[in-house]
Design an enzyme around this catalytic site. Structure first.
Site, PDB file in Angstrom:
ATOM      1  CG  ASP B  12      -1.853   1.142   1.311  1.00 45.36           C
ATOM      2  OD1 ASP B  12      -2.309   1.874   0.206  1.00 45.36           O
ATOM      3  OD2 ASP B  12      -2.032   1.550   2.515  1.00 45.36           O
ATOM      4  CD  GLU B  73      -4.831   1.643  -2.833  1.00 46.37           C
ATOM      5  OE1 GLU B  73      -4.821   0.885  -1.998  1.00 46.37           O
ATOM      6  OE2 GLU B  73      -5.054   2.826  -2.857  1.00 46.37           O
ATOM      7  CG  ASP B 146      -1.032   3.067   6.143  1.00 46.57           C
ATOM      8  OD1 ASP B 146      -1.048   3.879   5.119  1.00 46.57           O
ATOM      9  OD2 ASP B 146      -1.335   3.440   7.519  1.00 46.57           O
TER      10      ASP B 146
END
Lengths: 195, 195
Positions: B12, B73, B146
């Site tokens: 992330d 991501e 996260d």
């Protein structure tokens, strides 16, 4: 402050085309061209492979020309979304290459570069290319546009670096700094063309 | 296709906080947690230094856990301009770390991750955390957010990878591929929770 001999690498970041230049500060406002080029990575290739190629190419330039400082164009969120993101990924990789070699990085917006080099923050490509050709004493205009932009970034840093140093020095004494800010800017010579 | 043993690193991306995870595909749709953590770089530090720290930290993770593939991501242009650009620079550095080690990278949008993990592309953080805790058989929900997002990315890849392989295989024969596209999707099981 004497910047003579300072070696500046200018980078016009991009993944499809990345402009690279190296210049050296001479006496006064003289700037000497050292190298200029463009790194290309095929747009059809895998993103990871393209970033790896760019990283290696710019690393080789840094190892060969050993710049004292790198000037990179600051990327904004405008234009095609995918292109902006790719360019921002490229900027990350370019800054990392400098950081891994202990070379400081300065970022400039396109209008800062235009203003420093031509005196006009909205100068067009033709005007900028003409100025860069004249400043560096080139026999012909640099091509392609990315190469000219990379040279403009490096020249911009050469001419703005003394001002950055003065600004930082001014911060040591708050009163002097405040007084300087109230005085009409004496820095116009930083944006004029050397006679 | 058997993915058992496939080691996936989920990332992330972020500069202030970057979530990292490693999972391993088990039998069927089982996914086993291996490691999870967050890399932080101080927001007051120099951008180049922050990218260097992130690059080194993620490189150490990759060298220690030796993932077969990395799932990152995909960043979009929204929210605070400066944060988006910093995250995009971080993504460039993260992808480069994988490319330098020959590890393939896949990118997923937040809604693709949500849909793959929870069956709902608009699931909220609470729902996602609950699903990830259950899927991985964790004794408590992963923290901070996260870290949970990084685990969700890795699980998403474990469950979508077989579909990606089938799609590619289908492309070998255009007629089969076209026929498959006309058939109602038999892939719902890819988004359901393992019984």
């Amino acid at each position: 402050m004497n910047l003579e001999g300072l070696r500046v690498m200018g980078i016009d970041p991009g993944l499809t085309r990345c402009g690279l230049s190296v210049v050296q500060a001479g006496r006064g406002r003289a700037v000497l061209p050292v190298a200029v080029g463009v790194v290309r990575t095929p747009s059809g290739d895998d993103l990871a492979l393209r970033l790896l190629r760019l990283s290696r190419a710019v690393g080789e330039w840094m190892d060969e020309y050993r710049p004292d400082v790198v000037a990179v164009e600051r990327v904004f969120e405008r234009g095609n979304v995918s292109t902006v993101m790719h360019t921002a990924h490229a900027v990350g990789v370019l800054i990392l290459a400098a950081a891994e070699r202990g070379v400081p990085v300065h970022m400039y917006t396109p209008s800062e570069v235009k203003k420093a080099v031509s005196g006009n923050g909205r100068a067009d490509k033709k005007q900028m290319t003409a100025m860069i050709t004249r400043i560096l004493g080139l026999s012909e205009p640099p091509k392609p546009a990315d190469a000219a932009d990379a040279l403009a970034l490096a020249v911009c840093h050469c001419w703005r670096a003394p001002m950055l140093f003065r600004q930082r020095a001014g911060l040591i004494d708050g009163r002097v700094s405040a007084a300087k800010r109230r005085t009409p800017s004496p820095d116009n010579h930083d944006r004029s063309f050397p006679s």
